[in-house]
Motif scaffolding. Structure first.
Motif, PDB file in Angstrom:
ATOM      1  N   GLY A 265      35.510 -13.381   2.110  1.00  0.00           N
ATOM      2  CA  GLY A 265      36.378 -12.917   3.174  1.00  0.00           C
ATOM      3  C   GLY A 265      35.736 -12.028   4.226  1.00  0.00           C
ATOM      4  N   ILE A 266      34.443 -11.876   4.228  1.00  0.00           N
ATOM      5  CA  ILE A 266      33.775 -11.137   5.301  1.00  0.00           C
ATOM      6  C   ILE A 266      32.804 -12.077   5.996  1.00  0.00           C
ATOM      7  CG2 ILE A 266      32.168  -9.277   5.876  1.00  0.00           C
ATOM      8  CD1 ILE A 266      33.438  -7.539   3.833  1.00  0.00           C
ATOM      9  N   THR A 267      32.882 -12.115   7.325  1.00  0.00           N
ATOM     10  CA  THR A 267      31.939 -12.904   8.109  1.00  0.00           C
ATOM     11  C   THR A 267      31.178 -11.975   9.045  1.00  0.00           C
ATOM     12  OG1 THR A 267      33.656 -13.373   9.748  1.00  0.00           O
ATOM     13  CG2 THR A 267      33.317 -15.028   8.026  1.00  0.00           C
ATOM     14  N   PHE A 268      29.936 -12.342   9.316  1.00  0.00           N
ATOM     15  CA  PHE A 268      29.065 -11.543  10.176  1.00  0.00           C
ATOM     16  C   PHE A 268      28.761 -12.322  11.445  1.00  0.00           C
ATOM     17  CE2 PHE A 268      28.087 -10.327   5.805  1.00  0.00           C
ATOM     18  CZ  PHE A 268      28.284  -8.964   5.862  1.00  0.00           C
ATOM     19  N   SER A 269      28.677 -11.599  12.558  1.00  0.00           N
ATOM     20  CA  SER A 269      28.273 -12.241  13.818  1.00  0.00           C
ATOM     21  C   SER A 269      26.833 -11.856  14.111  1.00  0.00           C
ATOM     22  CB  SER A 269      29.194 -11.793  14.950  1.00  0.00           C
ATOM     23  OG  SER A 269      29.063 -10.395  15.156  1.00  0.00           O
ATOM     24  N   GLY A 270      25.984 -12.859  14.251  1.00  0.00           N
ATOM     25  CA  GLY A 270      24.608 -12.617  14.646  1.00  0.00           C
ATOM     26  C   GLY A 270      23.604 -12.710  13.512  1.00  0.00           C
ATOM     27  N   ASN A 271      22.320 -12.670  13.901  1.00  0.00           N
ATOM     28  CA  ASN A 271      21.226 -12.721  12.931  1.00  0.00           C
ATOM     29  C   ASN A 271      20.143 -11.709  13.301  1.00  0.00           C
ATOM     30  OD1 ASN A 271      20.133 -13.935  15.170  1.00  0.00           O
ATOM     31  ND2 ASN A 271      19.429 -15.771  14.108  1.00  0.00           N
ATOM     32  N   THR A 272      20.585 -10.555  13.822  1.00  0.00           N
ATOM     33  CA  THR A 272      19.656  -9.483  14.171  1.00  0.00           C
ATOM     34  C   THR A 272      19.789  -8.369  13.138  1.00  0.00           C
ATOM     35  OG1 THR A 272      21.244  -8.315  15.562  1.00  0.00           O
ATOM     36  CG2 THR A 272      19.908 -10.048  16.624  1.00  0.00           C
ATOM     37  N   ASN A 273      19.108  -7.254  13.367  1.00  0.00           N
ATOM     38  CA  ASN A 273      19.201  -6.167  12.403  1.00  0.00           C
ATOM     39  C   ASN A 273      20.490  -5.352  12.560  1.00  0.00           C
ATOM     40  OD1 ASN A 273      18.064  -5.102  14.856  1.00  0.00           O
ATOM     41  ND2 ASN A 273      17.470  -3.274  13.731  1.00  0.00           N
ATOM     42  N   THR A 274      21.308  -5.701  13.538  1.00  0.00           N
ATOM     43  CA  THR A 274      22.635  -5.099  13.687  1.00  0.00           C
ATOM     44  C   THR A 274      23.653  -6.221  13.863  1.00  0.00           C
ATOM     45  OG1 THR A 274      21.731  -3.108  14.731  1.00  0.00           O
ATOM     46  CG2 THR A 274      24.077  -3.556  15.089  1.00  0.00           C
ATOM     47  N   VAL A 275      24.704  -6.208  13.028  1.00  0.00           N
ATOM     48  CA  VAL A 275      25.742  -7.237  13.110  1.00  0.00           C
ATOM     49  C   VAL A 275      27.123  -6.588  13.064  1.00  0.00           C
ATOM     50  CG1 VAL A 275      24.357  -9.081  12.066  1.00  0.00           C
ATOM     51  CG2 VAL A 275      25.740  -7.608  10.596  1.00  0.00           C
ATOM     52  N   THR A 276      28.096  -7.366  13.508  1.00  0.00           N
ATOM     53  CA  THR A 276      29.490  -6.949  13.437  1.00  0.00           C
ATOM     54  C   THR A 276      30.186  -7.808  12.391  1.00  0.00           C
ATOM     55  OG1 THR A 276      29.435  -6.371  15.767  1.00  0.00           O
ATOM     56  CG2 THR A 276      31.610  -6.636  14.775  1.00  0.00           C
ATOM     57  N   ALA A 277      31.038  -7.162  11.595  1.00  0.00           N
ATOM     58  CA  ALA A 277      31.724  -7.869  10.513  1.00  0.00           C
ATOM     59  C   ALA A 277      33.221  -7.966  10.785  1.00  0.00           C
ATOM     60  CB  ALA A 277      31.504  -7.147   9.191  1.00  0.00           C
ATOM     61  N   THR A 278      33.791  -9.091  10.371  1.00  0.00           N
ATOM     62  CA  THR A 278      35.232  -9.309  10.416  1.00  0.00           C
ATOM     63  C   THR A 278      35.705  -9.497   8.978  1.00  0.00           C
ATOM     64  OG1 THR A 278      35.066 -10.350  12.582  1.00  0.00           O
ATOM     65  CG2 THR A 278      37.063 -10.811  11.292  1.00  0.00           C
ATOM     66  N   ILE A 279      36.768  -8.761   8.611  1.00  0.00           N
ATOM     67  CA  ILE A 279      37.281  -8.793   7.246  1.00  0.00           C
ATOM     68  C   ILE A 279      38.617  -9.520   7.248  1.00  0.00           C
ATOM     69  CG2 ILE A 279      38.073  -7.391   5.308  1.00  0.00           C
ATOM     70  CD1 ILE A 279      35.599  -6.006   7.783  1.00  0.00           C
TER      71      ILE A 279
END
Length: 176
Positions: A136-150
């Protein structure tokens, strides 16, 4: 193949992959065999190379700390070891380093978005792979900083990340 003045067998050029990864195993190398050579002496100018034997066709294992180098091989018979082939350059792709501590929230609420997770840049990483061990958690991006949606149905788990290079994945880092 030819003979030098001392009657030692001289081998042709090496064939095989000139670009390998640290930690890669079973990489094939060979030279054209000659019936007068009874064995072959494979030499590596760097560190971390283990050949499978002393025949015209070998497989090699590269350690996790293998370095760029030159590979050579020489034929051998009862007259001795012949001259080595020309240097065959090997470029060794390095493993990504170990990620540092993941910075971000330890607790999140279901159904929310915009949570940021970050780590310091990882040595030798060209991108990053973020993963959640629950659901149930998805991440945006493939860098060393990402944003998560729960999602509203997220389960408990662990956020982890590893650096990725041209052909390798580095070790995992985890945030509980």
């Amino acid at each position: 193949a030819s003979w030098d003045d001392a009657g030692k067998y001289s081998v042709n050029s090496i064939s095989g992959s000139s670009s390998v990864c640290q930690g890669q195993n079973g990489v094939a190398y060979s030279i054209a065999p000659n019936a007068t050579a009874t064995s072959y002496v494979w030499s590596y100018s760097g560190a971390g190379f283990t050949p499978s034997g002393n025949t015209a066709s070998i497989t090699a294992n590269f350690s996790g700390s293998a370095t760029d180098c030159y590979l050579t091989v020489a034929g051998q018979n009862s007259c001795g070891v012949g001259p080595a082939t020309a240097n065959y350059p090997l470029a060794i792709a390095q493993l990504p380093g170990t990620p540092g501590t993941i910075l971000g929230p330890s607790t999140v609420c279901k159904g929310q978005a915009g949570f940021t997770f970050t780590i310091p840049a990882v040595t030798n990483a060209t991108s990053y792979f973020w993963e959640y061990t629950g659901t149930g958690i998805t991440f945006s991006g493939n860098t060393n900083t990402v944003t998560a949606t729960i999602s509203n149905t997220a389960t408990s788990g662990t956020v982890r990340v590893r650096g990725v290079s041209a052909c390798l994945n580095g070790p995992w880092s985890a945030k509980g």
